[in-house]
Scaffold this active site. Structure first.
Site, mmCIF file in Angstrom:
data_model
loop_
_atom_site.group_PDB
_atom_site.id
_atom_site.type_symbol
_atom_site.label_atom_id
_atom_site.label_comp_id
_atom_site.label_asym_id
_atom_site.label_seq_id
_atom_site.Cartn_x
_atom_site.Cartn_y
_atom_site.Cartn_z
ATOM 1 N N TYR A 1 -50.560 -20.564 -50.547
ATOM 2 C CA TYR A 1 -49.457 -20.973 -51.426
ATOM 3 C C TYR A 1 -49.592 -22.459 -51.810
ATOM 4 O O TYR A 1 -49.475 -22.820 -52.990
ATOM 5 C CB TYR A 1 -48.139 -20.710 -50.697
ATOM 6 C CG TYR A 1 -46.891 -20.976 -51.500
ATOM 7 C CD1 TYR A 1 -46.455 -20.081 -52.480
ATOM 8 C CD2 TYR A 1 -46.123 -22.113 -51.264
ATOM 9 C CE1 TYR A 1 -45.294 -20.319 -53.200
ATOM 10 C CE2 TYR A 1 -44.960 -22.352 -51.976
ATOM 11 C CZ TYR A 1 -44.547 -21.456 -52.950
ATOM 12 O OH TYR A 1 -43.388 -21.700 -53.654
ATOM 13 N N SER B 1 -44.410 -26.771 -56.300
ATOM 14 C CA SER B 1 -43.640 -26.840 -55.048
ATOM 15 C C SER B 1 -44.029 -28.132 -54.344
ATOM 16 O O SER B 1 -45.172 -28.605 -54.495
ATOM 17 C CB SER B 1 -43.992 -25.654 -54.143
ATOM 18 O OG SER B 1 -43.485 -25.877 -52.840
ATOM 19 N N LYS C 1 -50.189 -24.055 -55.576
ATOM 20 C CA LYS C 1 -49.261 -25.002 -56.222
ATOM 21 C C LYS C 1 -49.948 -26.340 -56.514
ATOM 22 O O LYS C 1 -49.656 -26.983 -57.527
ATOM 23 C CB LYS C 1 -48.019 -25.205 -55.339
ATOM 24 C CG LYS C 1 -47.193 -23.926 -55.150
ATOM 25 C CD LYS C 1 -46.693 -23.338 -56.463
ATOM 26 C CE LYS C 1 -45.736 -22.178 -56.258
ATOM 27 N NZ LYS C 1 -45.242 -21.601 -57.513
HETATM 28 P P1 NAP Z 1 -38.473 -14.943 -56.084
HETATM 29 O O1 NAP Z 1 -37.025 -14.727 -55.847
HETATM 30 O O2 NAP Z 1 -39.448 -14.203 -55.235
HETATM 31 O O3 NAP Z 1 -38.759 -14.671 -57.644
HETATM 32 C C1 NAP Z 1 -40.052 -14.656 -58.158
HETATM 33 C C2 NAP Z 1 -40.121 -13.525 -59.161
HETATM 34 O O4 NAP Z 1 -41.453 -13.487 -59.726
HETATM 35 C C3 NAP Z 1 -39.875 -12.156 -58.501
HETATM 36 O O5 NAP Z 1 -38.984 -11.376 -59.244
HETATM 37 C C4 NAP Z 1 -41.271 -11.580 -58.477
HETATM 38 O O6 NAP Z 1 -41.331 -10.165 -58.405
HETATM 39 C C5 NAP Z 1 -41.837 -12.118 -59.783
HETATM 40 N N1 NAP Z 1 -43.275 -11.890 -59.841
HETATM 41 C C6 NAP Z 1 -44.134 -11.804 -58.797
HETATM 42 N N2 NAP Z 1 -45.351 -11.482 -59.233
HETATM 43 C C7 NAP Z 1 -45.278 -11.345 -60.575
HETATM 44 C C8 NAP Z 1 -46.213 -10.994 -61.569
HETATM 45 N N3 NAP Z 1 -47.491 -10.740 -61.254
HETATM 46 N N4 NAP Z 1 -45.801 -10.941 -62.865
HETATM 47 C C9 NAP Z 1 -44.509 -11.193 -63.196
HETATM 48 N N5 NAP Z 1 -43.573 -11.524 -62.269
HETATM 49 C C10 NAP Z 1 -43.951 -11.602 -60.972
HETATM 50 O O7 NAP Z 1 -38.853 -16.490 -55.934
HETATM 51 P P2 NAP Z 1 -37.975 -17.816 -56.146
HETATM 52 O O8 NAP Z 1 -37.623 -18.350 -54.831
HETATM 53 O O9 NAP Z 1 -36.928 -17.603 -57.167
HETATM 54 O O10 NAP Z 1 -39.113 -18.788 -56.716
HETATM 55 C C11 NAP Z 1 -39.380 -18.943 -58.097
HETATM 56 C C12 NAP Z 1 -40.521 -19.942 -58.253
HETATM 57 O O11 NAP Z 1 -40.177 -21.180 -57.620
HETATM 58 C C13 NAP Z 1 -41.832 -19.486 -57.610
HETATM 59 O O12 NAP Z 1 -42.934 -19.900 -58.394
HETATM 60 C C14 NAP Z 1 -41.836 -20.223 -56.290
HETATM 61 O O13 NAP Z 1 -43.130 -20.412 -55.783
HETATM 62 C C15 NAP Z 1 -41.184 -21.532 -56.699
HETATM 63 N N6 NAP Z 1 -40.586 -22.258 -55.590
HETATM 64 C C16 NAP Z 1 -39.570 -21.698 -54.850
HETATM 65 C C17 NAP Z 1 -39.037 -22.430 -53.788
HETATM 66 C C18 NAP Z 1 -37.913 -21.891 -52.954
HETATM 67 O O14 NAP Z 1 -37.523 -22.577 -52.006
HETATM 68 N N7 NAP Z 1 -37.361 -20.734 -53.249
HETATM 69 C C19 NAP Z 1 -39.540 -23.700 -53.488
HETATM 70 C C20 NAP Z 1 -40.563 -24.222 -54.254
HETATM 71 C C21 NAP Z 1 -41.074 -23.501 -55.304
HETATM 72 P P3 NAP Z 1 -41.587 -9.532 -56.909
HETATM 73 O O15 NAP Z 1 -40.294 -9.669 -56.204
HETATM 74 O O16 NAP Z 1 -41.929 -8.120 -57.174
HETATM 75 O O17 NAP Z 1 -42.691 -10.296 -56.260
#
Ligand code: NAP
Length: 255
Positions: free
Chosen positions: A163, A150, A167
């Site tokens: 967080y 991130s 990262k």
């Molecule tokens: P999201 O919608 O919360 O999806 C993340 C998924 O990972 C969820 O289904 C979550 O399940 C699952 N997860 C959590 N803990 C886990 C575990 N122990 N084992 C297996 N799966 C697990 O997040 P997103 O926004 O799509 O983000 C995806 C990635 O991009 C993340 O690494 C995030 O940090 C990164 N990112 C996102 C953004 C943004 O703006 N959205 C920006 C920078 C980086 P639960 O729902 O049960 O937790």
């Protein structure tokens, strides 16, 4: 390296494992890479029904999918997911360490549980998945690991000490693994998304989202497709000479 080609023909298909694939960015990455070959879809066990839904979507576009629930923080579950994937598809070309969580809070109020849980999923989870996948890739003498970092891992963010640290750690892990695995033809890179419209950022109010957009030179939040296209690039032959890098997908937010 034909296995890295962006081509769905059977002899050139890329076999991919995506963690956290039941929704958000992970789901879109899985659908994007399904155009290049079979995908193993991982998420926590509670998300199995949604994973089945994503697998149906993959099949709907003519792809192959395996549903492999498991907690990325549990070494034995991770090993089982990688084993299932290799048994089903015969190899593993791409691992996308996408699973991640937030437990935001100001430093002085942050509990140890908030700190440890985020480090555990975002950093230890990526380590465990990479360790298992690398054993397969080392034998193949090819592979590609892509870590979802991130921009806050590069710039920090008030209220996200846990967080941001996870990262930043993931970026260090990326560079060390890149150096270690390069002699066997395995590339390791990180993607640093900015603010991407997803369930994670839906938690922010409309006002906060508008304020964020005003800080982004390209004037909008990113989409999961923006991130998935970057993943597809890093997984393709076009990126075969790129390793140990952090690719920012952030509309110019951090430069
Ligand atoms: P999201 O919608 O919360 O999806 C993340 C998924 O990972 C969820 O289904 C979550 O399940 C699952 N997860 C959590 N803990 C886990 C575990 N122990 N084992 C297996 N799966 C697990 O997040 P997103 O926004 O799509 O983000 C995806 C990635 O991009 C993340 O690494 C995030 O940090 C990164 N990112 C996102 C953004 C943004 O703006 N959205 C920006 C920078 C980086 P639960 O729902 O049960 O937790």
């Amino acid at each position: 390296m034909t296995a890295k080609s962006d081509d769905a023909s059977p002899e050139q298909a890329l076999v991919t494992l995506v963690t956290g694939a039941r929704r958000g960015i992970g789901r879109v990455i899985a659908l994007r890479l399904a155009r290049c070959g079979p995908v193993t879809l991982n998420d926590i066990a509670e998300g199995k029904d949604e994973l089945e839904g994503v697998a149906e979507e993959v099949r709907g576009i003519g792809g192959r999918a395996l549903v492999a629930p498991g907690d990325v923080t549990e070494a034995d579950q991770v090993a089982a997911v990688v084993k299932q994937s290799v048994e089903e598809f015969g190899r593993l070309d791409v691992l996308v360490n996408n699973a991640g969580i937030t437990r935001d809070g100001l430093l002085v109020r942050m509990t140890e549980e908030q700190w440890r849980s985020v480090l555990e999923v975002n950093l230890t989870g990526a380590f465990l998945c990479s360790r298992s996948a690398a054993k397969v890739m080392l034998r193949q003498r090819s592979g590609c690991i892509i870590n979802m970092a991130s921009v806050v891992g590069l710039m920090g963010n008030a209220g996200q000490a846990n967080y941001s640290a996870s990262k930043a750690g993931l970026i260090g892990l990326t560079k060390s693994m890149a150096r270690e695995l390069a002699p066997r033809g395995i590339t390791v890179n990180a993607i640093a998304p900015g603010f991407i419209a997803s369930p994670m950022t839906d938690k922010l109010g409309e006002q906060a989202r508008d304020k964020l957009s005003s800080l982004i030179p390209l004037g909008r939040l990113g989409t999961a497709e923006d991130v998935a296209d970057a993943v597809a690039f890093l997984a393709s032959d076009a990126a075969s000479y790129i390793t140990g890098q952090v690719l920012k997908v952030d509309g110019g937010m951090h430069m």
